[in-house]
Design a protein around this motif. Structure first.
Motif, short mmCIF file in Angstrom:
data_model
loop_
_atom_site.label_atom_id
_atom_site.label_comp_id
_atom_site.label_asym_id
_atom_site.label_seq_id
_atom_site.Cartn_x
_atom_site.Cartn_y
_atom_site.Cartn_z
N UNK A 7 0.86 -1.17 0.00
CA UNK A 7 0.00 0.00 0.00
C UNK A 7 0.90 1.23 0.00
N UNK A 9 2.63 4.81 0.65
CA UNK A 9 2.86 5.51 1.92
C UNK A 9 1.77 6.52 2.22
N UNK A 12 -1.20 4.64 3.53
CA UNK A 12 -0.91 4.14 4.89
C UNK A 12 -1.03 5.28 5.89
N UNK A 13 -0.53 6.45 5.50
CA UNK A 13 -0.56 7.61 6.39
C UNK A 13 -2.00 8.08 6.67
N UNK A 16 -4.66 5.73 9.69
CA UNK A 16 -4.94 6.05 11.10
C UNK A 16 -5.97 7.18 11.24
N UNK A 17 -6.03 8.04 10.24
CA UNK A 17 -6.99 9.15 10.30
C UNK A 17 -8.40 8.63 10.07
N UNK A 78 -4.72 -4.25 8.75
CA UNK A 78 -3.73 -3.79 7.77
C UNK A 78 -2.59 -3.05 8.45
N UNK A 79 -2.94 -2.20 9.41
CA UNK A 79 -1.91 -1.46 10.15
C UNK A 79 -1.23 -2.35 11.19
N UNK A 80 -1.66 -3.59 11.27
CA UNK A 80 -1.11 -4.54 12.26
C UNK A 80 -1.34 -4.09 13.69
N UNK A 81 -2.46 -3.41 13.88
CA UNK A 81 -2.80 -2.96 15.24
C UNK A 81 -3.67 -3.99 15.94
N UNK A 85 1.76 -3.72 20.21
CA UNK A 85 3.13 -3.35 19.88
C UNK A 85 3.69 -2.51 21.03
N UNK A 108 -5.14 1.81 20.81
CA UNK A 108 -4.78 1.25 19.52
C UNK A 108 -3.68 0.21 19.62
N UNK A 110 -0.78 0.29 20.63
CA UNK A 110 0.63 0.69 20.68
C UNK A 110 0.79 1.29 22.06
#
Lengths: 207, 207
Positions: A7, A9, A12-13, A16-17, A78-81, A85, A108, A110
């Motif tokens: 995907x 950048x 991907x950025x 989260x929004x 997708x974000x591996x959340x 982490x 989330x 993290x």
């Protein structure tokens, strides 16, 4: 299969929004959302949003929109959340304290799991249930707690040294707040939270 | 003439990063720098740097490179940092305090000139020579001090309200740290310092 999909950048950025607003909707028990509503709220082009989401095979139903909880699940995946982490923060100044007190990360998955600082006044202090440790304990702690991401909030002059120690300890990603470029091996991912550049570039757009 | 030249957002965003390193070089009395050195230090492609700088008519001399102080002057001019831009900060929590204490802005002529917060414990406190004022004084102060940029460091739930007040007071640009999208009229420029998105998007790149 999904995780091998590349995907861009920029997309991907944006994820989260989307995720943040979808979480808001979910908390308000909203079950579906159209690309139009998403676009309106997030100041993005609805066509762009549809394209972003189609990227990972997600299509809204005409006249109904996207299923909010399904979309949340998908983006988190997708974000591996969907895994936890663990994160270490280095530099317990005002900025570091602000980040530790910010509980959004925990929701989330993290999670800031350790805080380091070398200043004698800081060591031993408690910030949001975390005790500030000296940098000499960083390597051991990062390995013991399976910490994968480091947040650097030390002054620019110390950032490279801290980054080197993080890499040495086996970290995989760094979010750097210090206003300087850090050098790391290629397999380490670095994101910059460079708000001085955000601010200074704003001046260009003033009349 | 120069100011009517349209520079792409990506390039504008890189200019403060060039500027920061050029300032470092200047302080070390380095007089010229090659695109190779710049690229190496800033982790950018030298060809990209040459292209960026050629954008505004700046060409390095073969075998000598760019004149550091001339390039600094040029970039400051383009970013309009050759004038002083007064800034207000709203939200004197840990993050707000960190930003106020950060003196980098002053060197670059973006100067936090007023700090606002509505919390009774905060009002009247002094942060880096600035007294925290209640939001009720914002409109008047912004006009009196010719403040053109606002930095929002309040919680997400209050960000839109603060943005509306900033716009009402005649601000031209906003740097928003609150993790939410704010809506402003089209002539207002908003930059986002969205570090939760910076952090969460990092997860995607972990193995």
């Amino acid at each position: 299969m999904k995780s091998s999909l590349k995907i861009s950048e920029t997309v991907v950025r944006r994820l989260p929004i989307y995720l943040r607003y979808l979480n808001e909707l979910s908390m308000r028990n909203v079950q579906t959302v159209s690309s139009q509503e998403l676009g309106n709220r997030l100041d993005l082009n609805p066509a762009q949003i549809r394209k972003d989401l189609a990227y990972f095979g997600e299509f809204g139903k005409k006249g109904i929109g996207y299923d909010v909880s399904y979309l949340i699940e998908k983006i988190r995946q997708i974000l591996k959340l969907d895994q936890t982490i663990n994160v270490a923060l280095i530099g317990a100044g005002n900025l570091g304290v602000a980040l530790c007190n910010y509980n959004m990360y925990q929701k989330d998955n993290m999670k800031i799991q350790a805080v380091f600082d070398n200043h004698p006044d800081k060591i031993g202090q408690t910030i949001n249930h975390l005790t500030v440790l000296p940098l000499s304990q960083m390597h051991e702690k990062i390995r013991a707690e399976n910490i994968r991401v480091g947040i650097i909030t030390v002054p620019a002059s110390e950032a490279q040294n801290v980054a080197d120690q993080l890499v040495e300890a086996g970290i995989e990603g760094i979010l750097n707040f210090a206003p300087t470029i850090i050098k790391v091996p290629e397999h380490i991912r670095v994101h910059y939270a460079d708000f001085t550049a955000d601010l200074l570039s704003l001046a260009y757009y003033l009349e």
